[in-house]
Design an enzyme around this catalytic site. Structure first.
Site, PDB file in Angstrom:
ATOM      1  N   GLU A  47       0.881  -1.156   0.000  1.00  0.00           N
ATOM      2  CA  GLU A  47       0.000   0.000   0.000  1.00  0.00           C
ATOM      3  C   GLU A  47       0.925   1.214   0.000  1.00  0.00           C
ATOM      4  O   GLU A  47       1.804   1.316   0.863  1.00  0.00           O
ATOM      5  CB  GLU A  47      -0.872  -0.017   1.260  1.00  0.00           C
ATOM      6  CG  GLU A  47      -1.914   1.053   1.223  1.00  0.00           C
ATOM      7  CD  GLU A  47      -2.810   1.070   2.467  1.00  0.00           C
ATOM      8  OE1 GLU A  47      -2.817   0.095   3.230  1.00  0.00           O
ATOM      9  OE2 GLU A  47      -3.490   2.098   2.638  1.00  0.00           O
ATOM     10  N   ARG A 100       4.595 -12.518   9.874  1.00  0.00           N
ATOM     11  CA  ARG A 100       5.194 -11.200   9.774  1.00  0.00           C
ATOM     12  C   ARG A 100       6.569 -11.232  10.437  1.00  0.00           C
ATOM     13  O   ARG A 100       6.749 -11.886  11.465  1.00  0.00           O
ATOM     14  CB  ARG A 100       4.265 -10.262  10.541  1.00  0.00           C
ATOM     15  CG  ARG A 100       4.485  -8.816  10.404  1.00  0.00           C
ATOM     16  CD  ARG A 100       3.288  -8.086  10.995  1.00  0.00           C
ATOM     17  NE  ARG A 100       2.311  -7.859   9.941  1.00  0.00           N
ATOM     18  CZ  ARG A 100       2.343  -6.801   9.133  1.00  0.00           C
ATOM     19  NH1 ARG A 100       3.257  -5.870   9.291  1.00  0.00           N
ATOM     20  NH2 ARG A 100       1.451  -6.659   8.191  1.00  0.00           N
ATOM     21  N   LYS A 113       4.673   0.778   9.351  1.00  0.00           N
ATOM     22  CA  LYS A 113       4.756   2.046   8.624  1.00  0.00           C
ATOM     23  C   LYS A 113       4.163   3.196   9.431  1.00  0.00           C
ATOM     24  O   LYS A 113       4.667   4.306   9.411  1.00  0.00           O
ATOM     25  CB  LYS A 113       4.021   1.930   7.280  1.00  0.00           C
ATOM     26  CG  LYS A 113       4.868   1.304   6.199  1.00  0.00           C
ATOM     27  CD  LYS A 113       4.116   1.269   4.889  1.00  0.00           C
ATOM     28  CE  LYS A 113       3.096   0.152   4.889  1.00  0.00           C
ATOM     29  NZ  LYS A 113       2.379   0.001   3.629  1.00  0.00           N
TER      30      LYS A 113
HETATM   31  P1  ATP Z   1       2.633  -1.932   7.928  1.00  0.00           P
HETATM   32  O1  ATP Z   1       2.002  -2.579   9.101  1.00  0.00           O
HETATM   33  O2  ATP Z   1       4.076  -1.609   8.115  1.00  0.00           O
HETATM   34  O3  ATP Z   1       1.864  -0.776   7.376  1.00  0.00           O
HETATM   35  P2  ATP Z   1       1.480  -3.513   5.881  1.00  0.00           P
HETATM   36  O4  ATP Z   1       1.339  -4.973   5.959  1.00  0.00           O
HETATM   37  O5  ATP Z   1       0.257  -2.702   6.051  1.00  0.00           O
HETATM   38  O6  ATP Z   1       2.647  -3.081   6.824  1.00  0.00           O
HETATM   39  P3  ATP Z   1       1.687  -3.347   3.070  1.00  0.00           P
HETATM   40  O7  ATP Z   1       2.206  -2.234   2.251  1.00  0.00           O
HETATM   41  O8  ATP Z   1       0.255  -3.643   3.025  1.00  0.00           O
HETATM   42  O9  ATP Z   1       2.165  -3.079   4.540  1.00  0.00           O
HETATM   43  O10 ATP Z   1       2.532  -4.656   2.793  1.00  0.00           O
HETATM   44  C1  ATP Z   1       2.925  -5.128   1.538  1.00  0.00           C
HETATM   45  C2  ATP Z   1       3.307  -6.576   1.684  1.00  0.00           C
HETATM   46  O11 ATP Z   1       4.397  -6.712   2.598  1.00  0.00           O
HETATM   47  C3  ATP Z   1       2.167  -7.388   2.236  1.00  0.00           C
HETATM   48  O12 ATP Z   1       2.052  -8.596   1.520  1.00  0.00           O
HETATM   49  C4  ATP Z   1       2.546  -7.610   3.669  1.00  0.00           C
HETATM   50  O13 ATP Z   1       1.995  -8.791   4.155  1.00  0.00           O
HETATM   51  C5  ATP Z   1       4.078  -7.643   3.608  1.00  0.00           C
HETATM   52  N1  ATP Z   1       4.651  -7.216   4.866  1.00  0.00           N
HETATM   53  C6  ATP Z   1       4.461  -6.049   5.515  1.00  0.00           C
HETATM   54  N2  ATP Z   1       5.128  -6.023   6.696  1.00  0.00           N
HETATM   55  C7  ATP Z   1       5.754  -7.214   6.803  1.00  0.00           C
HETATM   56  C8  ATP Z   1       6.603  -7.815   7.787  1.00  0.00           C
HETATM   57  N3  ATP Z   1       6.926  -7.174   8.916  1.00  0.00           N
HETATM   58  N4  ATP Z   1       7.070  -9.051   7.552  1.00  0.00           N
HETATM   59  C9  ATP Z   1       6.752  -9.686   6.413  1.00  0.00           C
HETATM   60  N5  ATP Z   1       5.970  -9.203   5.459  1.00  0.00           N
HETATM   61  C10 ATP Z   1       5.467  -7.977   5.634  1.00  0.00           C
HETATM   62 MG    MG Z   2      -1.429  -3.062   4.764  1.00  0.00          MG
END
Ligand code: ATP
Ligand code: MG
Length: 553
Positions: free
Chosen positions: A33, A257, A267
């Site tokens: 995102e 995660r 983020k």
């Molecule tokens: P955040 O909580 O930091 O905002 P998010 O999951 O909302 O992270 P996205 O941009 O939606 O961030 O994530 C893009 C991809 O990266 C998704 O498939 C998500 O599952 C993966 N991802 C995000 N954070 C992690 C993490 N800490 N470990 C492994 N994969 C991750």
């Molecule tokens: Mg997300």
């Protein structure tokens, strides 16, 4: 904890699928995102998604999951592309979920026509009130039995902008008593009169995550849609929508995660650090964002190595920051040229070396490489800068560095013996006086004398000045992410700036991003703000793990 390359459980599923002829090629996607910069957790997901298609044949799309118009920005899109490329991965297509808004709208109409979706006039509070609890069934909305015609008409008018934000939603008609709360008539569309970074003001209804993610996967024929564990309960809805819409059957797989000790991988919280100016920006070298690590001097190879070593897990656990630091040391040890820099200078005078004379000595660039990576010329003269910590007035036991009477070797040059020193009025050492053994020159040493210690140095008249930024971990506790008020645990010593360090001549032409080992001091990279008149080096890592004893306390 360390799984062998490629043998994680998702790879096993893929091998099975390929063996059974279920797929001819594997298609995955990395779906960020665009509401922040990528961090080390994302690197793990990138390494997994791209790594699998590299290994098994097929490709990976970069898909921006940009269905929320409010938090997304073009700056983030650009940074994400740069970071994925820098890590060394190549996506097949650059895609945006927002490009599917038209198709998603048609899918919604398809569900309405099948009697599987309805327009609900309830407010979000009213919807929540009828949702039930995990142990109690929910209740049907009073709008649930609207006719297909009425729903089609209302949904079209939602799209046309006839209603205000939150006035209506489109909901799937599943089962208000379902054991999975997400299956209790989930909201598919909401009204939001907001400007979108790509579609502008064209839309005022936006699909929810659950009505965009799986559908985008299907549109792209993604075979294995890999996400993190919090989406396990969403899988049932993911499958239900694919089945009812009769679209390409992508499948969702979840992995844990990745969280790292002494840092933040969210983020939202990283944004808070930036907004509240605890750090300089998203690429502050203390941030475990990809851009922060790049600026600090991490290599893409070391980050990918780290991601591969931690592998893929089914359960959440913390990964030790030391492992990431180990990986960068491992790589930099192989590739970083050795240089001499004195960070806390004190003057050393070689009293039996002629004034106004200087000479060249040869020093190895990298003993880890074949032929030590060649040598470079370093200028030697009567007055040198050495590290303050390399001299002790009253030596401790097993002290092999300089002290009155002691012999040490100056790296790549001569053996010296300390005879005297000078102090200022406050008792600080300001000069160390030595004599050198002319026949002890490195590479041609006939002195027969062995000095136990070797220290680094730079020649006073040949050295250049530089700013050196010593970075350390940003947090003092292992799990700042668990703390509500996590900024209280910021390490006050996470940045120490040395305004006037002395560097050898060979370092003066270094360019932003160049990486070195400062002998005995650690790995350093040239900062992006560095210029020939004002050189700035960032410490990427110390030579050894200085936190090890901390965590054992
Ligand atoms: P955040 O909580 O930091 O905002 P998010 O999951 O909302 O992270 P996205 O941009 O939606 O961030 O994530 C893009 C991809 O990266 C998704 O498939 C998500 O599952 C993966 N991802 C995000 N954070 C992690 C993490 N800490 N470990 C492994 N994969 C991750
Ligand atoms: Mg997300």
């Amino acid at each position: 904890m360390i799984e062998e390359k490629g043998l994680n459980f998702i790879a096993e599923i893929i091998e099975e699928d390929l063996k059974n002829g279920k797929y001819k090629q594997i298609i995955t996607r990395f779906p960020p995102e665009p509401n922040g910069y990528l961090h080390i957790g994302h690197a793990s997901s990138i390494n997994l998604n791209f790594g699998l298609t590299e290994k098994y044949g097929g490709y990976t799309n970069l898909r921006f999951d940009d269905t929320n118009p409010v938090t997304e920005e073009v700056e983030y899109v650009e940074s994400i592309k740069e970071d994925v490329k820098w890590l060394g991965f190549h996506w097949k297509n650059e895609l945006y979920a927002s490009d599917y808004f038209e198709t998603l709208y048609e899918y919604a109409v398809r569900l309405i026509k099948k009697g599987l979706a309805y327009v609900d006039d309830s407010s979000s509070e009213e919807i929540a009130a009828l949702k039930g609890t995990p142990t109690e069934p929910g209740k049907n909305s009073p709008y649930r039995e609207r006719t297909i015609e009425e729903n089609l008409d209302l949904f079209e008018r939602m799209k046309k902008g006839e209603f205000g934000d939150g006035a209506k939603t489109l909901r799937a008609k599943i089962d208000m008593a379902h054991s999975n709360m997400l299956m209790r008539d989930p909201v598919l569309y909401r009204i939001k009169h907001a400007h979108h970074h790509r579609t502008g003001d064209k839309w005022c209804i936006y699909p929810m995550y659950d009505f965009a993610h799986g559908q985008s996967d299907s549109i792209e024929n993604v075979t294995h849609s890999i996400c993190t564990l919090e989406f396990v309960p969403h899988r049932e809805l993911y499958d239900w929508l694919i089945e009812k819409l009769e679209i390409y059957p992508s499948r969702q797989y979840e992995f844990a995660r990745r969280n790292l000790t002494y840092t933040i991988t969210s983020k939202r919280k990283l944004l808070q650090l930036v907004n509240e100016k605890h750090v300089e920006g998203w690429d502050d070298p203390r941030m475990t964002t990809i851009s922060g690590m790049r600026r600090r001097g991490y290599t893409p190879e070391s980050i990918r190595d780290f991601c591969t070593r931690i592998g893929v897990a089914k359960r959440e656990n913390m990964v030790d920051m030391s492992l990431l630091e180990f990986c960068v040391r491992e790589h930099l040890n192989k590739i970083a040229p050795r240089r001499m820099a004195v960070l806390d200078p004190v003057k050393l005078i070689i009293t039996n070396y002629p004034e106004n004379q200087s000479e060249e000595v040869q020093s190895e660039n990298n003993p880890e490489e074949e032929n030590a990576g060649g040598t470079r010329t370093v200028m030697f003269s009567r007055e040198l800068w050495i590290e303050r910590e390399d001299f002790m007035e009253v030596p401790a036991k097993k002290w092999f560095r300089l002290a009155p009477g002691a012999l040490v070797r100056l790296k790549s040059a001569y053996i010296i013996q300390c005879n005297d020193f000078k102090k200022d009025g406050e008792g600080n050492i300001i000069e160390v006086h030595c004599t050198y053994l002319p026949e002890s020159k490195s590479g041609n040493d006939t002195s027969g004398i062995r000095a136990k210690g070797t220290i680094h140095w730079v020649s006073v008249s040949h050295a250049a000045k530089a700013e050196v930024r010593l970075y350390d971990r940003l947090f003092t506790i292992e799990n700042p992410g668990d703390e509500e008020d996590f900024t209280r645990f910021i390490n006050p010593d996470s940045l120490q700036v040395i305004q006037e360090a002395y560097i050898e001549t060979a370092l003066t032409t270094a360019k932003a991003g160049d990486k070195f080992q400062f002998i005995r001091k650690g790995y350093f990279a040239v900062d992006k703000d560095s210029s020939p008149d004002h050189l700035i080096f960032n410490r990427t890592a110390t030579l050894r793990d200085t936190w090890e004893k901390e965590s054992r306390k």
